[in-house]
Design a protein around this motif. Structure first.
Motif, PDB file in Angstrom:
ATOM      1  N   SER A  92      -4.298   3.734  -3.526  1.00  0.00           N
ATOM      2  CA  SER A  92      -3.322   3.619  -2.294  1.00  0.00           C
ATOM      3  C   SER A  92      -3.595   4.849  -1.138  1.00  0.00           C
ATOM      4  O   SER A  92      -3.570   4.731  -0.246  1.00  0.00           O
ATOM      5  CB  SER A  92      -1.910   3.585  -2.633  1.00  0.00           C
ATOM      6  OG  SER A  92      -1.612   2.360  -3.449  1.00  0.00           O
ATOM      7  N   GLY A 119       2.462   1.766  -3.253  1.00  0.00           N
ATOM      8  CA  GLY A 119       1.664   2.357  -4.360  1.00  0.00           C
ATOM      9  C   GLY A 119       1.449   3.844  -3.996  1.00  0.00           C
ATOM     10  O   GLY A 119       1.430   4.715  -5.156  1.00  0.00           O
ATOM     11  N   ARG A 120       1.561   4.076  -2.630  1.00  0.00           N
ATOM     12  CA  ARG A 120       1.327   5.607  -2.419  1.00  0.00           C
ATOM     13  C   ARG A 120       2.354   6.595  -2.824  1.00  0.00           C
ATOM     14  O   ARG A 120       2.187   7.505  -3.302  1.00  0.00           O
ATOM     15  CB  ARG A 120       0.815   5.931  -0.662  1.00  0.00           C
ATOM     16  CG  ARG A 120       0.970   7.279  -0.449  1.00  0.00           C
ATOM     17  CD  ARG A 120      -0.244   8.131  -1.076  1.00  0.00           C
ATOM     18  NE  ARG A 120      -0.181   9.546  -0.803  1.00  0.00           N
ATOM     19  CZ  ARG A 120      -0.531   9.755   0.328  1.00  0.00           C
ATOM     20  NH1 ARG A 120      -1.348   9.147   1.280  1.00  0.00           N
ATOM     21  NH2 ARG A 120      -0.795  10.989   0.597  1.00  0.00           N
ATOM     22  N   ILE A 140       1.001  -1.185   0.041  1.00  0.00           N
ATOM     23  CA  ILE A 140      -0.090   0.095   0.061  1.00  0.00           C
ATOM     24  C   ILE A 140       0.922   1.142   0.059  1.00  0.00           C
ATOM     25  O   ILE A 140       0.685   2.231  -0.643  1.00  0.00           O
ATOM     26  CB  ILE A 140      -0.976  -0.010   1.050  1.00  0.00           C
ATOM     27  CG1 ILE A 140      -1.855  -1.261   1.115  1.00  0.00           C
ATOM     28  CG2 ILE A 140      -1.675   1.175   1.196  1.00  0.00           C
ATOM     29  CD1 ILE A 140      -2.871  -1.145  -0.093  1.00  0.00           C
ATOM     30  N   THR A 171      -4.301   5.280   3.065  1.00  0.00           N
ATOM     31  CA  THR A 171      -3.274   6.130   3.809  1.00  0.00           C
ATOM     32  C   THR A 171      -3.721   7.274   4.378  1.00  0.00           C
ATOM     33  O   THR A 171      -3.154   7.781   5.298  1.00  0.00           O
ATOM     34  CB  THR A 171      -1.989   6.122   3.126  1.00  0.00           C
ATOM     35  OG1 THR A 171      -2.120   6.916   1.932  1.00  0.00           O
ATOM     36  CG2 THR A 171      -1.244   4.732   2.558  1.00  0.00           C
TER      37      THR A 171
END
Length: 241
Positions: free
Chosen positions: A57, A49-50, A46, A61
């Motif tokens: 993502s 991906g952010r 995650i 978050t």
């Protein structure tokens, strides 16, 4: 080759490789590795991906549904499930690391006469008691407006503060992680499963109605029951059962 030596080689019994059955500590370490690997793989993917700019993502978050009119206030919605899952994965990872690398070694030094199964059960019960004790405090904080009778259980705004939303997110994540633990480690604990599931439903319903104090009461009551169970289990383990 002489016939005598040849006959001895052909008639000698063959030794079969006997695999030693895995010990309880080995099985527990395998289980811990699976939990840490799965949870770490999830939240690392995650965050990767952010960092790469993936829009999906960012849902996992950052808090969603920000109130544009009131600063530091938020709404609740379906996207919050993603953030709850991310926090739950981190809670499960931290739980496994704390029990395996901190509590169990400490108990092994303090209680060298106990076998691994007793030490593992005691470590799990001690961690659970500490977490539920913190959850009781957080629930009482959120339920303070009702307990002190200073305000209505519902928020006067359409949104809630950042602290109240953080409480709901963390409580939801704790209940999700507790569900995973109950079904994976305690298949016979039916009452505990019902307690966790009902608490999660109450927290979700209260958050959708902006009744954060009601969610605090439910979380505190559920944690008190879990804490009593943990203390009873610690007493049973020390009693030799």
């Amino acid at each position: 080759m002489p016939d005598k030596v040849k006959s001895q080689q052909t008639t000698a019994p063959k030794r079969r490789f006997q695999r030693r059955p895995p010990s309880a500590e080995m099985l527990q370490n395998i289980y811990d590795n699976n939990i840490m690997g799965a949870t770490a793989g999830f939240f690392c993917a995650i965050w990767a991906g952010r960092l790469m700019g993936e829009r999906v993502s960012s849902t996992f978050t950052t808090p969603s549904y920000k109130d544009a009119e009131t600063p530091y206030h938020y709404y609740f919605g379906v996207k919050d499930i993603a953030l709850v899952l991310l926090v739950a994965s981190k809670i499960l990872f931290a739980r496994t690391c704390i029990i395996r690398y901190i509590i169990r070694p400490a108990l092994k030094r303090r209680l060298p006469d106990r076998d691994f199964l007793h030490q593992a059960r005691l470590a799990t019960a001690v961690y659970s008691a500490l977490v539920h004790l913190l959850s009781v405090g957080a629930g009482l904080w959120a339920a303070y407006p009702i307990l002190a009778q200073k305000s209505e259980p519902y928020s006067s705004h359409d949104s809630v503060s950042a602290m109240e939303k953080s409480f709901i997110i963390v409580q939801g994540a704790m209940q999700v992680s507790e569900i995973v633990v109950q079904f994976a480690e305690r298949p016979a604990a039916l009452f505990a499963k019902l307690n966790v599931v009902l608490t999660l439903l109450v927290v979700v319903a209260a958050s959708m109605q902006r009744a954060v104090p009601v969610a605090g009461v439910a979380a505190a009551a559920s944690s008190v029951l879990h804490l009593a169970t943990d203390v009873w289990q610690i007493g049973q383990i020390f009693g030799g059962n």
